[in-house]
Design a protein around this motif. Structure first.
Motif, PDB file in Angstrom:
ATOM      1  N   ARG A   1       1.735   9.303  -5.908  1.00  0.00           N
ATOM      2  CA  ARG A   1       2.282  10.638  -5.634  1.00  0.00           C
ATOM      3  C   ARG A   1       3.235  11.055  -6.749  1.00  0.00           C
ATOM      4  NH1 ARG A   1       6.739  12.770  -3.954  1.00  0.00           N
ATOM      5  NH2 ARG A   1       7.754  10.779  -3.545  1.00  0.00           N
ATOM      6  N   ARG A   2       4.089  10.149  -7.169  1.00  0.00           N
ATOM      7  CA  ARG A   2       5.031  10.475  -8.241  1.00  0.00           C
ATOM      8  C   ARG A   2       4.316  10.748  -9.558  1.00  0.00           C
ATOM      9  NH1 ARG A   2      10.362   6.634  -7.413  1.00  0.00           N
ATOM     10  NH2 ARG A   2      10.753   7.249  -5.254  1.00  0.00           N
ATOM     11  N   ARG A   3       3.256   9.996  -9.801  1.00  0.00           N
ATOM     12  CA  ARG A   3       2.495  10.212 -11.033  1.00  0.00           C
ATOM     13  C   ARG A   3       1.883  11.612 -11.028  1.00  0.00           C
ATOM     14  NH1 ARG A   3      -1.506   6.348 -10.732  1.00  0.00           N
ATOM     15  NH2 ARG A   3       0.050   4.769 -11.169  1.00  0.00           N
ATOM     16  N   VAL A   4       1.363  12.042  -9.874  1.00  0.00           N
ATOM     17  CA  VAL A   4       0.782  13.381  -9.761  1.00  0.00           C
ATOM     18  C   VAL A   4       1.870  14.429  -9.944  1.00  0.00           C
ATOM     19  CG1 VAL A   4      -0.271  15.005  -8.136  1.00  0.00           C
ATOM     20  CG2 VAL A   4      -1.171  12.688  -8.354  1.00  0.00           C
ATOM     21  N   GLU A   5       3.009  14.239  -9.306  1.00  0.00           N
ATOM     22  CA  GLU A   5       4.107  15.200  -9.444  1.00  0.00           C
ATOM     23  C   GLU A   5       4.593  15.290 -10.883  1.00  0.00           C
ATOM     24  OE1 GLU A   5       7.218  14.173  -6.746  1.00  0.00           O
ATOM     25  OE2 GLU A   5       6.113  14.865  -4.986  1.00  0.00           O
ATOM     26  N   ALA A   6       4.629  14.166 -11.585  1.00  0.00           N
ATOM     27  CA  ALA A   6       5.088  14.161 -12.973  1.00  0.00           C
ATOM     28  C   ALA A   6       4.100  14.873 -13.887  1.00  0.00           C
ATOM     29  CB  ALA A   6       5.306  12.731 -13.458  1.00  0.00           C
ATOM     30  N   SER A   7       2.825  14.890 -13.516  1.00  0.00           N
ATOM     31  CA  SER A   7       1.822  15.534 -14.356  1.00  0.00           C
ATOM     32  C   SER A   7       1.743  17.039 -14.131  1.00  0.00           C
ATOM     33  CB  SER A   7       0.447  14.907 -14.117  1.00  0.00           C
ATOM     34  OG  SER A   7      -0.007  15.214 -12.823  1.00  0.00           O
ATOM     35  N   VAL A   8       2.365  17.548 -13.061  1.00  0.00           N
ATOM     36  CA  VAL A   8       2.373  18.985 -12.779  1.00  0.00           C
ATOM     37  C   VAL A   8       3.455  19.634 -13.646  1.00  0.00           C
ATOM     38  CG1 VAL A   8       2.803  20.731 -11.009  1.00  0.00           C
ATOM     39  CG2 VAL A   8       1.587  18.629 -10.424  1.00  0.00           C
ATOM     40  N   PRO A   9       3.087  20.670 -14.423  1.00  0.00           N
ATOM     41  CA  PRO A   9       4.089  21.338 -15.263  1.00  0.00           C
ATOM     42  C   PRO A   9       5.227  21.927 -14.420  1.00  0.00           C
ATOM     43  CG  PRO A   9       1.868  22.074 -15.805  1.00  0.00           C
ATOM     44  CD  PRO A   9       1.771  21.217 -14.578  1.00  0.00           C
TER      45      PRO A   9
ATOM     46  N   SER B   1       0.834  -1.212   0.000  1.00  0.00           N
ATOM     47  CA  SER B   1       0.000   0.000   0.000  1.00  0.00           C
ATOM     48  C   SER B   1       0.864   1.256   0.000  1.00  0.00           C
ATOM     49  CB  SER B   1      -0.924   0.016   1.212  1.00  0.00           C
ATOM     50  OG  SER B   1      -1.839  -1.040   1.142  1.00  0.00           O
ATOM     51  N   GLU B   2       1.923   1.234   0.791  1.00  0.00           N
ATOM     52  CA  GLU B   2       2.819   2.382   0.847  1.00  0.00           C
ATOM     53  C   GLU B   2       3.484   2.622  -0.512  1.00  0.00           C
ATOM     54  OE1 GLU B   2       6.957   3.480   3.095  1.00  0.00           O
ATOM     55  OE2 GLU B   2       5.442   2.382   4.243  1.00  0.00           O
ATOM     56  N   LEU B   3       3.915   1.565  -1.154  1.00  0.00           N
ATOM     57  CA  LEU B   3       4.535   1.713  -2.471  1.00  0.00           C
ATOM     58  C   LEU B   3       3.531   2.213  -3.507  1.00  0.00           C
ATOM     59  CD1 LEU B   3       6.824  -1.439  -2.606  1.00  0.00           C
ATOM     60  CD2 LEU B   3       7.558   0.950  -2.558  1.00  0.00           C
ATOM     61  N   ARG B   4       2.308   1.757  -3.422  1.00  0.00           N
ATOM     62  CA  ARG B   4       1.284   2.239  -4.367  1.00  0.00           C
ATOM     63  C   ARG B   4       0.994   3.717  -4.146  1.00  0.00           C
ATOM     64  NH1 ARG B   4      -2.456  -3.135  -4.210  1.00  0.00           N
ATOM     65  NH2 ARG B   4      -1.397  -4.210  -5.903  1.00  0.00           N
ATOM     66  N   ARG B   5       0.959   4.150  -2.865  1.00  0.00           N
ATOM     67  CA  ARG B   5       0.764   5.585  -2.595  1.00  0.00           C
ATOM     68  C   ARG B   5       1.923   6.397  -3.160  1.00  0.00           C
ATOM     69  NH1 ARG B   5      -1.228   3.566   2.260  1.00  0.00           N
ATOM     70  NH2 ARG B   5       0.781   3.827   3.293  1.00  0.00           N
ATOM     71  N   GLU B   6       3.144   5.882  -2.988  1.00  0.00           N
ATOM     72  CA  GLU B   6       4.323   6.575  -3.521  1.00  0.00           C
ATOM     73  C   GLU B   6       4.248   6.662  -5.042  1.00  0.00           C
ATOM     74  OE1 GLU B   6       8.031   8.487  -3.788  1.00  0.00           O
ATOM     75  OE2 GLU B   6       6.637   8.236  -2.108  1.00  0.00           O
ATOM     76  N   LYS B   7       3.834   5.603  -5.685  1.00  0.00           N
ATOM     77  CA  LYS B   7       3.706   5.601  -7.145  1.00  0.00           C
ATOM     78  C   LYS B   7       2.669   6.634  -7.590  1.00  0.00           C
ATOM     79  CE  LYS B   7       2.507   2.557 -10.989  1.00  0.00           C
ATOM     80  NZ  LYS B   7       2.047   1.203 -11.351  1.00  0.00           N
TER      81      LYS B   7
END
Length: 67
Positions: free
Chosen positions: A49-57, A41-47
């Protein structure tokens, strides 16, 4: 398994011992599974979070960091 050659009392003790061992192993495995589930679950949350950060210009991320 070979036929048990002990007395009826010995058979009962053996059954009780094996049942106790089975319950103990089950508790241990259940605890390990809960720990693995938490890690997953922790790794999925991290993934996520990273996906959201990558989508932010970059400009928005830089502006947020400097504010």
């Amino acid at each position: 398994m070979a036929p048990f050659r002990g007395s009826d009392e010995a058979v009962e003790r053996e059954i009780a011992t094996l049942e106790q061992m089975a319950r103990l192993r089950l508790r241990r495995y259940a605890a390990e599974m809960r720990e693995l589930d938490r890690d997953l679950s922790e790794l999925r949350r991290e993934k996520a979070r990273r996906r959201v950060e990558a989508s932010v210009p970059e400009t928005t991320a830089a502006a947020t960091a400097s504010a």
